[in-house]
Design a protein around this motif. Structure first.
Motif, short mmCIF file in Angstrom:
data_model
loop_
_atom_site.label_atom_id
_atom_site.label_comp_id
_atom_site.label_asym_id
_atom_site.label_seq_id
_atom_site.Cartn_x
_atom_site.Cartn_y
_atom_site.Cartn_z
N TYR A 124 13.83 -16.82 6.02
CA TYR A 124 12.56 -18.29 6.07
C TYR A 124 11.99 -17.55 4.26
CZ TYR A 124 13.20 -17.54 10.79
OH TYR A 124 14.16 -17.45 12.72
N ASP A 125 13.14 -17.31 3.88
CA ASP A 125 12.74 -17.21 2.05
C ASP A 125 11.16 -17.30 2.00
OD1 ASP A 125 13.06 -17.66 0.07
OD2 ASP A 125 13.39 -19.63 -0.47
N VAL A 126 10.74 -16.44 2.29
CA VAL A 126 9.74 -15.96 2.53
C VAL A 126 9.38 -15.42 0.71
CG1 VAL A 126 7.59 -14.25 3.22
CG2 VAL A 126 8.82 -15.15 4.55
N LYS A 127 8.31 -15.43 -0.07
CA LYS A 127 8.02 -15.06 -1.58
C LYS A 127 7.00 -14.39 -1.14
CE LYS A 127 9.87 -18.89 -2.78
NZ LYS A 127 10.49 -18.97 -2.23
N LEU A 128 8.05 -12.97 -2.26
CA LEU A 128 6.72 -11.66 -1.47
C LEU A 128 7.12 -11.46 -3.36
CD1 LEU A 128 9.56 -10.15 0.52
CD2 LEU A 128 7.11 -10.64 1.23
N PRO A 129 5.77 -10.11 -3.07
CA PRO A 129 5.57 -9.29 -4.18
C PRO A 129 7.43 -9.21 -5.16
CG PRO A 129 3.94 -9.13 -3.20
CD PRO A 129 4.49 -9.41 -2.14
N THR A 130 6.96 -8.81 -6.17
CA THR A 130 7.93 -7.72 -6.65
C THR A 130 8.47 -6.85 -5.63
OG1 THR A 130 8.13 -8.58 -8.72
CG2 THR A 130 8.92 -7.22 -8.95
N ARG A 131 7.13 -5.95 -5.73
CA ARG A 131 8.12 -4.34 -5.03
C ARG A 131 8.22 -4.67 -3.01
NH1 ARG A 131 3.46 -1.98 -6.32
NH2 ARG A 131 4.38 -0.12 -7.88
N GLU A 166 1.04 -1.05 0.05
CA GLU A 166 -0.22 0.05 -0.04
C GLU A 166 0.75 1.07 0.44
OE1 GLU A 166 -3.04 0.82 3.41
OE2 GLU A 166 -3.11 2.46 2.79
N HIS A 167 1.75 0.87 0.63
CA HIS A 167 2.66 2.46 1.20
C HIS A 167 3.64 2.68 0.43
CE1 HIS A 167 -0.15 4.12 4.16
NE2 HIS A 167 0.10 2.23 4.93
N LEU A 168 4.43 1.92 -0.10
CA LEU A 168 5.81 1.97 -0.92
C LEU A 168 5.71 2.64 -2.34
CD1 LEU A 168 8.02 -1.51 -0.60
CD2 LEU A 168 8.83 1.06 -0.03
N PRO A 169 4.46 2.36 -2.98
CA PRO A 169 3.91 3.07 -4.61
C PRO A 169 3.70 4.22 -4.68
CG PRO A 169 1.96 1.05 -3.96
CD PRO A 169 3.46 0.98 -3.16
N HIS A 228 4.99 6.36 -2.54
CA HIS A 228 6.26 7.42 -2.22
C HIS A 228 7.64 7.24 -3.81
CE1 HIS A 228 3.59 8.41 0.80
NE2 HIS A 228 3.52 7.64 1.29
N GLU A 229 7.56 6.00 -3.94
CA GLU A 229 8.20 5.37 -4.73
C GLU A 229 8.87 7.23 -5.64
OE1 GLU A 229 7.18 1.97 -6.62
OE2 GLU A 229 5.66 2.42 -8.14
N GLY A 280 9.02 7.22 1.49
CA GLY A 280 10.47 7.58 0.44
C GLY A 280 11.41 8.35 1.12
N ALA A 281 12.04 8.53 1.70
CA ALA A 281 12.85 8.83 2.64
C ALA A 281 13.12 8.10 3.57
CB ALA A 281 13.58 10.58 3.04
#
Ligand SMILES: N[C@@H](CCC(=O)N[C@@H](CS)C(=O)NCC(=O)O)C(=O)O
Length: 211
Positions: free
Chosen positions: A175-182, A142-145, A147-148, A156-157
């Motif tokens: 633990y090699d948790v599978k994550l979405p690309t972002r 939710e938050h990364l996009p 402020h990218e 952002g900062a």
């Protein structure tokens, strides 16, 4: 100069938060480490903090305990460093995320404990663990996009929210948790910070826990 009392870098996720904030501030500080797994550990921690926990920050005669209070204190000491977002609404959201991490995610904490030295090990899945992981991913996605364009951190900062996400990033790598690309890119960014590399190197050279 500040002194930060921390636990073992391999295991002490609570210690990593203020340590990373001090490093990101570029603020020189002395580090004192208490091994969390020795017979005199409790006595040593109690001598540093009557609440019986690390981390503790010492600033002259002042002692600040609890990772969140320490980060808040550093935000007040260094207002120009913007350890919280400038915007009031974003600041409230950042504080909500930090509080949620501080008081929640107990299944993830228990079943995916921070262990820097390990990588790609299996974890015991359960609905509670998967729900904790899904909630972290939802926050990040939710938050990364939003402020990218301002930078690679959650707002952002770099802010205190990233310091609280850093131990989670180490768990997801361990633990090699599978994550979405972002989210995966965010984990990579956090783990590749020079300060995190320094923490990893120190954690790897610590004596393994005696059971
Ligand atoms: N809420 C505290 C928790 C600190 C905490 O649980 N620290 C652990 C080390 S990671 C500890 O001191 N354990 C030793 C003990 O409980 O005896 C914080 O955020 O600082």
């Amino acid at each position: 100069m500040f002194t930060l009392i921390i636990g073992n870098k391999n295991y002490s996720s609570w210690s990593l938060r203020p340590w990373l904030v001090l490093k990101m501030l570029n603020e020189p500080f002395q580090e004192q480490q208490i091994d969390l797994f020795l017979s005199d550990t409790k006595a040593r921690i109690l001598a540093a903090n009557p609440a019986g926990k690390v981390p503790v920050l010492i600033d002259d005669k002042l002692r600040v305990w609890d990772s969140l209070s320490i980060c808040e204190y550093l935000a007040e000491c260094f207002p120009a460093s913007r350890l919280w977002p400038d915007d009031g609404a974003l600041r409230a959201i950042a504080r909500s995320i930090v509080s949620e991490i501080h008081s929640g995610f107990s299944a993830m904490r228990q079943h995916l404990p921070m262990n820097i030295r390990l990588s790609r090990v299996a974890y015991e899945s359960s609905p509670a663990v998967e729900s904790d992981i899904a909630r972290v991913i939802a926050l990040w996605e939710e938050h990364l996009p939003r402020h990218e364009s301002d930078g690679p951190f959650l707002f952002g900062a770099f802010t205190i929210a990233d310091a609280f996400c850093a131990p989670i990033a180490t768990r997801f790598a361990t633990y090699d948790v599978k994550l979405p690309t972002r989210s995966q890119a965010y984990v990579q960014h956090i783990l590749s910070l020079p300060a995190m590399q320094e923490w990893y190197q120190a954690a790897r050279s610590e004596a393994p826990r005696q059971l």
